[in-house]
Design an enzyme around this catalytic site. Structure first.
Site, mmCIF file in Angstrom:
data_model
loop_
_atom_site.group_PDB
_atom_site.id
_atom_site.type_symbol
_atom_site.label_atom_id
_atom_site.label_comp_id
_atom_site.label_asym_id
_atom_site.label_seq_id
_atom_site.Cartn_x
_atom_site.Cartn_y
_atom_site.Cartn_z
ATOM 1 N N ARG A 1 26.293 31.890 17.603
ATOM 2 C CA ARG A 1 25.539 30.805 16.980
ATOM 3 C C ARG A 1 24.872 31.227 15.682
ATOM 4 N NH1 ARG A 1 20.657 30.234 18.730
ATOM 5 N NH2 ARG A 1 20.980 30.610 20.936
ATOM 6 N N TYR B 1 23.236 4.845 4.303
ATOM 7 C CA TYR B 1 24.199 4.810 5.409
ATOM 8 C C TYR B 1 23.502 4.277 6.671
ATOM 9 C CZ TYR B 1 27.621 6.832 8.699
ATOM 10 O OH TYR B 1 28.546 7.028 9.696
ATOM 11 N N ASP C 1 22.215 11.878 -0.115
ATOM 12 C CA ASP C 1 23.551 11.872 0.478
ATOM 13 C C ASP C 1 24.545 11.855 -0.680
ATOM 14 O OD1 ASP C 1 25.997 11.171 1.640
ATOM 15 O OD2 ASP C 1 25.034 10.020 3.244
ATOM 16 N N LYS D 1 34.582 13.722 5.422
ATOM 17 C CA LYS D 1 35.249 12.937 4.379
ATOM 18 C C LYS D 1 36.134 13.854 3.527
ATOM 19 C CE LYS D 1 33.013 9.643 6.260
ATOM 20 N NZ LYS D 1 31.649 9.255 5.951
HETATM 21 C C1 PLP Z 1 30.586 8.878 6.865
HETATM 22 C C2 PLP Z 1 29.295 9.002 6.168
HETATM 23 C C3 PLP Z 1 28.224 9.646 6.769
HETATM 24 C C4 PLP Z 1 28.288 10.167 8.169
HETATM 25 O O1 PLP Z 1 29.198 11.190 8.295
HETATM 26 P P1 PLP Z 1 29.857 11.561 9.718
HETATM 27 O O2 PLP Z 1 30.506 12.859 9.434
HETATM 28 O O3 PLP Z 1 30.812 10.444 10.036
HETATM 29 O O4 PLP Z 1 28.744 11.646 10.707
HETATM 30 C C5 PLP Z 1 27.056 9.783 6.041
HETATM 31 N N1 PLP Z 1 26.954 9.292 4.800
HETATM 32 C C6 PLP Z 1 27.961 8.665 4.187
HETATM 33 C C7 PLP Z 1 27.789 8.157 2.810
HETATM 34 C C8 PLP Z 1 29.167 8.483 4.858
HETATM 35 O O5 PLP Z 1 30.161 7.824 4.267
#
Ligand code: PLP
Length: 398
Positions: free
Chosen positions: A63, A118, A189, A214
């Site tokens: 970890r 989000y 983000d 993503k």
């Molecule tokens: C998909 C997404 C998230 C969340 O990501 P996950 O890996 O699906 O938990 C957060 N912010 C944005 C802008 C996203 O498109």
């Protein structure tokens, strides 16, 4: 799952795209193999009691870091640039946002959150953070100046630029300056642009969040989150994630690192193809508005032009008013666009959306149905031909 030093970059001065290829790479550590091993590990053995009691050894427990996690976080830190003091990995992008907020806030604090955030991050603020005694105020992403919204106990501001449904681009440097002047930290983000197209830590962001599910993964086959912190925020972030015991499996870390190596070229394609499709939509009679940050019709376009060096493949359109059945006929007729959540993989995607349950400081009423597209790596002319078929189905259904 952490790497605390981005100092002494091995390739100083190289361009951003090069860092995706060379970042954290050290074949001499792995007998010349280009990539690090995928280390499946919990226990690390010590040679004797003395070493064990002194925790002597480069690695001490699965970890706490492995050759795989170190290679990945070192690459991510180099990509984020010299402001980056450390990168932490989380099991999802949502967890990355939640833990970054947790690390920046204490009971009794107040946080300002952009209204286009989000949706599940909004839910985290309204439930878990609220139970921890943190209050949240949502604000119009286009407000420009957040100074008047700051309360004496405002300790953090959370941005998402552009928003991933409606694409409002925020004036991050101005908002960061206002936040810093009052002692608040800035979280953002940065999943849409990634550090390739928006240098968050250089623009005043203290904690830069990405959903690695993503573009980092890039193949729709893993869940991953990343938070990069500057020196001010790294110790608390590291402590928060570490004490909560969060870690990522070695195969997912490896896939993330593998994705990074091709991310800049994939993004260059998403950028060009997305722009081509967005411009094509802008000429269509069925379309009221294209919400792509690189087009003048997108709120905050001038800020995008000033601060960003590119666009990814995700954008939305607003159709002129048609019955819901016609929108469904349009989407259902598409053969190259999958219908599904998430984005950033090699494939094109489409979803209808509204903002009925995800706004509180603003109302989103664009005057027609919203449809979001992710433009993948297919030949863009094939995608446009597919969209033409979609519009024929829309016309037939209205
Ligand atoms: C998909 C997404 C998230 C969340 O990501 P996950 O890996 O699906 O938990 C957060 N912010 C944005 C802008 C996203 O498109």
């Amino acid at each position: 799952m952490t790497k605390s030093s981005a100092g002494g970059l091995p390739h100083p001065g190289v361009k951003p795209a090069t860092r995706f290829v060379t970042g954290g790479s050290d074949p001499s550590s792995f007998h010349g193999f280009v990539n690090p091993p995928v280390v499946h590990a919990s226990t690390v053995l010590y040679r004797n009691v003395d070493d064990y009691l002194g925790r002597r050894g480069r690695y001490t427990y699965g970890r706490r870091g492995t050759p795989t996690s170190e290679a990945f976080t070192a690459a991510l830190a180099e990509i984020e640039g010299p402001q980056c003091a450390g990168v932490t990995l989380l099991p999802s992008g949502l967890a990355a946002g939640s833990l970054a907020l947790q690390s920046a806030l204490n009971s009794g604090d107040h946080v300002l959150v952009t209204d286009n955030v989000y949706g599940p991050t909004r839910k985290f603020c309204d439930t878990v953070l609220a139970r921890c005694g943190v209050t949240t105020t949502y604000f119009d992403p286009l407000i420009g100046d957040v100074a008047t919204l700051m309360q004496p106990n405002t300790r953090a501001i959370y941005l998402e630029s552009p928003g991933s449904l409606t694409f409002e681009v925020q004036d991050v440097p101005a908002m960061a300056a206002a936040a810093h002047a009052r002692g608040a930290v800035v979280l953002m983000d940065n999943t849409w642009a990634s550090p390739l197209y928006f240098h968050a830590l250089d623009k005043g962001v203290d904690l830069a969040i990405q959903s690695g599910s993503k573009y980092i993964g890039g193949h729709s086959d893993l869940m991953l989150g990343v938070v990069a912190a500057n020196a001010k925020c790294w110790p608390r972030l590291n402590e928060t994630v570490f004490t909560m015991g969060l870690c990522v499996g070695p195969d997912d870390m490896y896939l993330g690192l593998r994705g990074l190596r091709t991310m800049a070229v994939r993004l260059a394609h998403h950028n060009q193809a997305g722009l081509k499709v967005a411009r094509w939509f802008a000429e269509r009679a069925e379309v009221a508005r294209v919400l792509h940050p690189a087009l003048g019709t997108c709120p905050g376009h001038a800020v995008w032009k000033r601060d960003f060096t590119g666009a990814s493949g995700l954008f939305s359109i607003v159709l002129k008013p048609v019955p819901e059945t016609a929108v469904h006929a349009f989407i259902d007729a598409l053969t190259l666009f999958g219908i599904g959540a998430s984005w950033g993989g090699f494939e094109s995607l489409v979803i209808p959306f509204d903002c009925d349950n995800v706004r509180s400081a603003t109302t989103w009423s664009p005057g027609g149905p919203g449809v979001r597209f992710h433009i993948g790596l297919e030949d863009v002319d094939d995608l446009i031909a597919d969209l033409e078929r979609g519009f024929a189905a829309l016309a037939a259904a209205r």
